[in-house]
Design a protein around this motif. Structure first.
Motif, PDB file in Angstrom:
ATOM      1  N   ARG A   3       0.818  -1.198   0.116  1.00  0.00           N
ATOM      2  CA  ARG A   3      -0.118  -0.057  -0.041  1.00  0.00           C
ATOM      3  C   ARG A   3       0.963   1.144   0.114  1.00  0.00           C
ATOM      4  NH1 ARG A   3      -1.924  -4.979   2.349  1.00  0.00           N
ATOM      5  NH2 ARG A   3      -3.759  -5.332   1.448  1.00  0.00           N
ATOM      6  N   LYS A   4       2.038   1.070  -0.179  1.00  0.00           N
ATOM      7  CA  LYS A   4       3.157   2.237  -0.135  1.00  0.00           C
ATOM      8  C   LYS A   4       2.623   3.464  -1.145  1.00  0.00           C
ATOM      9  CE  LYS A   4       7.031   1.964  -2.259  1.00  0.00           C
ATOM     10  NZ  LYS A   4       8.211   1.687  -2.590  1.00  0.00           N
ATOM     11  N   PHE A   5       2.141   2.901  -2.428  1.00  0.00           N
ATOM     12  CA  PHE A   5       1.603   3.939  -3.216  1.00  0.00           C
ATOM     13  C   PHE A   5       0.596   4.910  -2.751  1.00  0.00           C
ATOM     14  CE2 PHE A   5       3.387   0.284  -5.629  1.00  0.00           C
ATOM     15  CZ  PHE A   5       4.281   0.877  -5.970  1.00  0.00           C
ATOM     16  N   TRP A   6      -0.052   4.469  -1.570  1.00  0.00           N
ATOM     17  CA  TRP A   6      -1.031   5.377  -1.089  1.00  0.00           C
ATOM     18  C   TRP A   6      -0.307   6.551  -0.211  1.00  0.00           C
ATOM     19  CZ3 TRP A   6      -5.137   4.812   2.975  1.00  0.00           C
ATOM     20  CH2 TRP A   6      -6.584   5.300   2.800  1.00  0.00           C
ATOM     21  N   ILE A   7       0.626   6.557   0.121  1.00  0.00           N
ATOM     22  CA  ILE A   7       1.236   7.222   1.275  1.00  0.00           C
ATOM     23  C   ILE A   7       1.238   8.723   0.793  1.00  0.00           C
ATOM     24  CG2 ILE A   7       3.122   7.780   2.745  1.00  0.00           C
ATOM     25  CD1 ILE A   7       3.825   4.506   2.630  1.00  0.00           C
ATOM     26  N   GLN A   8       2.049   9.001  -0.163  1.00  0.00           N
ATOM     27  CA  GLN A   8       1.887  10.322  -0.325  1.00  0.00           C
ATOM     28  C   GLN A   8       0.711  11.006  -1.056  1.00  0.00           C
ATOM     29  OE1 GLN A   8       4.603  12.324   0.115  1.00  0.00           O
ATOM     30  NE2 GLN A   8       5.760  10.728   0.948  1.00  0.00           N
ATOM     31  N   PRO A   9      -0.084  10.412  -1.888  1.00  0.00           N
ATOM     32  CA  PRO A   9      -1.366  11.208  -2.302  1.00  0.00           C
ATOM     33  C   PRO A   9      -2.104  11.211  -0.875  1.00  0.00           C
ATOM     34  CG  PRO A   9      -0.996   9.529  -3.568  1.00  0.00           C
ATOM     35  CD  PRO A   9       0.084   9.282  -2.662  1.00  0.00           C
ATOM     36  N   SER A  10      -2.283  10.409  -0.054  1.00  0.00           N
ATOM     37  CA  SER A  10      -3.153  10.722   1.102  1.00  0.00           C
ATOM     38  C   SER A  10      -2.343  11.831   2.156  1.00  0.00           C
ATOM     39  CB  SER A  10      -2.975   9.336   1.965  1.00  0.00           C
ATOM     40  OG  SER A  10      -3.634   8.312   1.586  1.00  0.00           O
ATOM     41  N   ILE A  11      -1.119  11.762   2.283  1.00  0.00           N
ATOM     42  CA  ILE A  11      -0.448  13.030   2.991  1.00  0.00           C
ATOM     43  C   ILE A  11      -0.955  14.321   2.238  1.00  0.00           C
ATOM     44  CG2 ILE A  11       1.595  14.354   3.727  1.00  0.00           C
ATOM     45  CD1 ILE A  11       2.800  11.405   3.844  1.00  0.00           C
ATOM     46  N   ARG A  12      -0.939  14.452   0.781  1.00  0.00           N
ATOM     47  CA  ARG A  12      -1.289  15.826   0.243  1.00  0.00           C
ATOM     48  C   ARG A  12      -2.994  15.940   0.558  1.00  0.00           C
ATOM     49  NH1 ARG A  12       2.087  13.687  -3.656  1.00  0.00           N
ATOM     50  NH2 ARG A  12       0.484  12.620  -4.900  1.00  0.00           N
ATOM     51  N   PHE A  13      -3.731  14.855   0.359  1.00  0.00           N
ATOM     52  CA  PHE A  13      -5.256  15.075   0.312  1.00  0.00           C
ATOM     53  C   PHE A  13      -5.483  15.610   1.920  1.00  0.00           C
ATOM     54  CE2 PHE A  13      -9.185  13.227   1.924  1.00  0.00           C
ATOM     55  CZ  PHE A  13     -10.039  13.864   1.203  1.00  0.00           C
ATOM     56  N   LEU A  14      -4.973  14.744   3.080  1.00  0.00           N
ATOM     57  CA  LEU A  14      -5.446  14.941   4.438  1.00  0.00           C
ATOM     58  C   LEU A  14      -4.785  16.322   4.838  1.00  0.00           C
ATOM     59  CD1 LEU A  14      -5.148  11.609   5.719  1.00  0.00           C
ATOM     60  CD2 LEU A  14      -6.920  12.501   5.433  1.00  0.00           C
ATOM     61  N   THR A  15      -3.902  16.683   4.386  1.00  0.00           N
ATOM     62  CA  THR A  15      -3.244  17.946   4.682  1.00  0.00           C
ATOM     63  C   THR A  15      -3.960  19.048   4.490  1.00  0.00           C
ATOM     64  OG1 THR A  15      -0.967  17.297   4.543  1.00  0.00           O
ATOM     65  CG2 THR A  15      -1.293  19.377   4.634  1.00  0.00           C
ATOM     66  N   LYS A  16      -4.498  18.967   3.207  1.00  0.00           N
ATOM     67  CA  LYS A  16      -5.632  19.914   2.596  1.00  0.00           C
ATOM     68  C   LYS A  16      -6.867  19.693   3.269  1.00  0.00           C
ATOM     69  CE  LYS A  16      -6.858  23.150  -0.589  1.00  0.00           C
ATOM     70  NZ  LYS A  16      -6.026  24.546  -0.325  1.00  0.00           N
ATOM     71  N   TYR A  17      -7.407  18.695   3.556  1.00  0.00           N
ATOM     72  CA  TYR A  17      -8.573  18.502   4.147  1.00  0.00           C
ATOM     73  C   TYR A  17      -8.672  18.876   5.257  1.00  0.00           C
ATOM     74  CZ  TYR A  17     -12.608  15.736   5.839  1.00  0.00           C
ATOM     75  OH  TYR A  17     -13.799  15.482   6.628  1.00  0.00           O
ATOM     76  N   LEU A  18      -7.720  19.032   6.250  1.00  0.00           N
ATOM     77  CA  LEU A  18      -7.879  19.163   7.696  1.00  0.00           C
ATOM     78  C   LEU A  18      -7.692  20.814   7.627  1.00  0.00           C
ATOM     79  CD1 LEU A  18      -5.481  16.551   9.065  1.00  0.00           C
ATOM     80  CD2 LEU A  18      -7.650  16.649   9.415  1.00  0.00           C
ATOM     81  N   GLU A  19      -7.369  21.601   6.478  1.00  0.00           N
ATOM     82  CA  GLU A  19      -7.342  22.692   6.703  1.00  0.00           C
ATOM     83  C   GLU A  19      -8.656  23.420   7.049  1.00  0.00           C
ATOM     84  OE1 GLU A  19      -5.490  24.498   3.254  1.00  0.00           O
ATOM     85  OE2 GLU A  19      -3.746  23.834   3.874  1.00  0.00           O
ATOM     86  N   SER A  20      -9.759  22.858   6.488  1.00  0.00           N
ATOM     87  CA  SER A  20     -11.153  23.090   6.471  1.00  0.00           C
ATOM     88  C   SER A  20     -12.158  22.398   7.542  1.00  0.00           C
ATOM     89  CB  SER A  20     -11.848  23.393   5.324  1.00  0.00           C
ATOM     90  OG  SER A  20     -11.546  22.226   4.457  1.00  0.00           O
ATOM     91  N   HIS A  21     -11.497  20.918   7.866  1.00  0.00           N
ATOM     92  CA  HIS A  21     -12.108  20.158   8.487  1.00  0.00           C
ATOM     93  C   HIS A  21     -11.111  19.815   9.940  1.00  0.00           C
ATOM     94  CE1 HIS A  21     -14.120  19.912   4.705  1.00  0.00           C
ATOM     95  NE2 HIS A  21     -15.051  19.563   5.106  1.00  0.00           N
ATOM     96  N   PRO A  22     -11.227  20.671  10.597  1.00  0.00           N
ATOM     97  CA  PRO A  22     -10.175  20.302  11.730  1.00  0.00           C
ATOM     98  C   PRO A  22     -10.303  19.367  12.731  1.00  0.00           C
ATOM     99  CG  PRO A  22     -11.327  22.457  12.362  1.00  0.00           C
ATOM    100  CD  PRO A  22     -11.676  21.840  10.793  1.00  0.00           C
ATOM    101  N   VAL A  23      -9.502  18.521  13.031  1.00  0.00           N
ATOM    102  CA  VAL A  23      -9.502  17.474  14.100  1.00  0.00           C
ATOM    103  C   VAL A  23      -8.535  17.760  15.037  1.00  0.00           C
ATOM    104  CG1 VAL A  23     -10.295  15.731  12.567  1.00  0.00           C
ATOM    105  CG2 VAL A  23      -7.902  15.904  12.991  1.00  0.00           C
ATOM    106  N   GLU A  24      -8.602  17.228  16.556  1.00  0.00           N
ATOM    107  CA  GLU A  24      -7.669  17.246  17.226  1.00  0.00           C
ATOM    108  C   GLU A  24      -6.450  16.329  17.616  1.00  0.00           C
ATOM    109  OE1 GLU A  24      -9.144  18.715  21.319  1.00  0.00           O
ATOM    110  OE2 GLU A  24     -10.891  18.985  20.476  1.00  0.00           O
ATOM    111  N   ALA A  25      -6.905  15.204  16.840  1.00  0.00           N
ATOM    112  CA  ALA A  25      -5.645  14.194  17.102  1.00  0.00           C
ATOM    113  C   ALA A  25      -5.749  13.114  15.716  1.00  0.00           C
ATOM    114  CB  ALA A  25      -5.972  13.514  18.282  1.00  0.00           C
ATOM    115  N   ILE A  26      -4.853  12.374  15.761  1.00  0.00           N
ATOM    116  CA  ILE A  26      -4.859  11.500  14.465  1.00  0.00           C
ATOM    117  C   ILE A  26      -4.383   9.987  15.195  1.00  0.00           C
ATOM    118  CG2 ILE A  26      -3.681  10.830  12.231  1.00  0.00           C
ATOM    119  CD1 ILE A  26      -2.507  13.574  12.272  1.00  0.00           C
TER     120      ILE A  26
END
Length: 434
Positions: free
Chosen positions: A118-141
């Motif tokens: 599943r290594k090919f999902w790492i970088q796309p997920s980091i990019r998506f989640l970093t952007k997503y969390l800007e408008s959908h904040p959470v307190e922990a991962i």
């Protein structure tokens, strides 16, 4: 509600043990002030499907699904898989021994897909989640694995956002039972150990499911590991009385691979059949779930085939009912390097089923500790045939006299509600420090 992002590869419609820990945590998090947000894959390569596992989840829980690119199409072609055929987890081989092509495919998997496929999902997920969390904040991962790529996604997001992160290990990494079966080169082995240390030291807190595994992790991350075991959900077990199967039924629930297939047990049972006509007449051995080809081989070798019933793969809901119908529940542990901390998740459901447990494993391991603590059954060493015979004979005598029962009065602290409460308290601690 305070929000927590949970990064997991396994989520319904996936079935099996890897799904249940976090489906159940998500079910009860709201009771303790936390709202789970699930990040998972679209159309993952799941060895087992079970739609029923989603039944208890809150209807409006947020589940973010993203496409994943996995190399399994080529892998399946190399192994000669038919269309729609699933890849089994844990090096389970249902039909035949590994051929040269299968060994080559495993070598490719271990040495070129690090930490996993599943290594090919790492970088796309980091990019998506970093952007997503800007408008959908959470307190922990929270990231849960295997697969270990989930930890690398969480670490990348932590580096970008500064959010506290819990790395939840359902299994070890380099100490997992099948690690040696990956045929790793010295270079690949070093890569795995490097990534493991990176995750263990970068996480705000590491959680694992057994005390021995926590000890191993603590040696790497200076004691920053906590134990939060798996558990059972009382809602999964019918409250009415369930009639038992006819006869003296030894039932193994779940996958059984070659490492979990103790020849000495079948040899001991064969000797008991030869020594006791009544035992032979009453005996039935059931396998509920997928099983390795070696299981059938050993049963044939010890002339037990006529005493066996293969129930096949069933839903989790059906499996809990089968537990309650069984005379004795078999817990077969791997004689591998992670044995001391190996606590199969089904053990906690065995406790909730309130049927006697017969465990074949290490007498000093964490699973044995729980069985003795709860009075759930007997444990025999997987190298001691006489001890195994004595244990089976003891249980059979209790069965014949009508005195067979499981004393599991002290199991409440292993309920999914209490397990989730511990997790919620940990989340509160690490977010308060921020």
């Amino acid at each position: 509600m305070r929000k927590v992002l949970i990064i997991t590869y396994y989520w319904p419609p996936a079935g099996g043990v890897p799904v249940q820990r976090w489906v159940k945590m998500a079910k009860y998090f709201r009771d303790f002030g936390w709202e789970p947000v699930i990040y998972t894959v679209t159309d993952g390569e799941y060895p087992v499907l079970d739609e029923t596992l989603a039944a208890g989840l809150p209807a409006n829980i947020e589940v973010i699904r993203r496409p994943i690119r996995e190399p399994y199409t080529l892998y399946k072609k190399l192994l000669g898989f038919k269309k729609g055929e699933k890849i089994n987890a844990g090096f389970l081989h249902e039909k035949k021994k590994q051929g040269l092509m299968q060994q080559f495919a495993v070598w490719i998997r271990g040495n070129f897909f690090i930490p996993d496929a599943r290594k090919f999902w790492i970088q796309p997920s980091i990019r998506f989640l970093t952007k997503y969390l800007e408008s959908h904040p959470v307190e922990a991962i929270i990231s849960t694995g295997p697969p270990h790529s989930m930890y690398l996604i969480a670490n990348g997001v932590k580096q970008k956002t500064g959010l506290p992160w819990i790395a939840d290990f359902r299994d070890p990494w380099t100490n997992i039972d099948y690690y040696q079966d990956l045929h790793l080169s010295a270079w690949a082995d070093k890569q795995h150990h490097t990534l493991e240390k990176k995750v263990l030291t970068a996480a705000t807190k590491v959680v694992t499911v057994s005390w021995d595994w926590a000890k191993d992790f603590n040696a790497i991350n200076n004691g920053n590991t906590e134990v939060i075991t798996n558990g059972f959900d009382a809602d999964d077990f019918p409250q009415e009385i369930i009639p038992l199967f006819d006869g003296f039924v030894l039932n193994h629930i779940g996958m059984i691979n070659k490492a979990r297939n103790p020849e000495i047990l079948w040899e001991a049972i064969k000797e008991l059949c030869d020594e006791n006509v009544s035992f032979h007449k009453d005996l039935q051995i059931r396998f509920t779930g997928k099983y390795d080809y070696s299981v059938a081989e050993y049963l044939e070798k010890y002339q037990l085939t006529s005493k066996v019933f293969f129930a096949g793969q069933i839903t989790h809901q059906e499996a809990t009912k089968a537990m309650m119908q069984s005379t004795v529940l078999l817990l077969l542990l791997n004689d591998t390097q992670d044995i001391m901390g190996r606590i199969p998740a089904k053990l906690f459901e065995y406790l909730a089923a309130k049927r006697p447990v017969l465990a074949i494993g290490n007498l000093q391991g964490d699973a044995a500790k729980i069985i003795h603590e709860t009075g759930a059954g007997l444990v025999a060493d997987f190298k001691d045939k006489q001890a195994i015979k004595n244990a089976v004979s003891t249980i059979y005598k209790q069965f014949k006299s009508g005195e067979l029962k499981s004393d599991t009065a002290g199991i409440a602290h292993y309920s999914r509600q209490n397990i989730t409460k511990k997790y919620a308290e940990l989340l509160s601690r690490i977010t308060t420090k921020q």
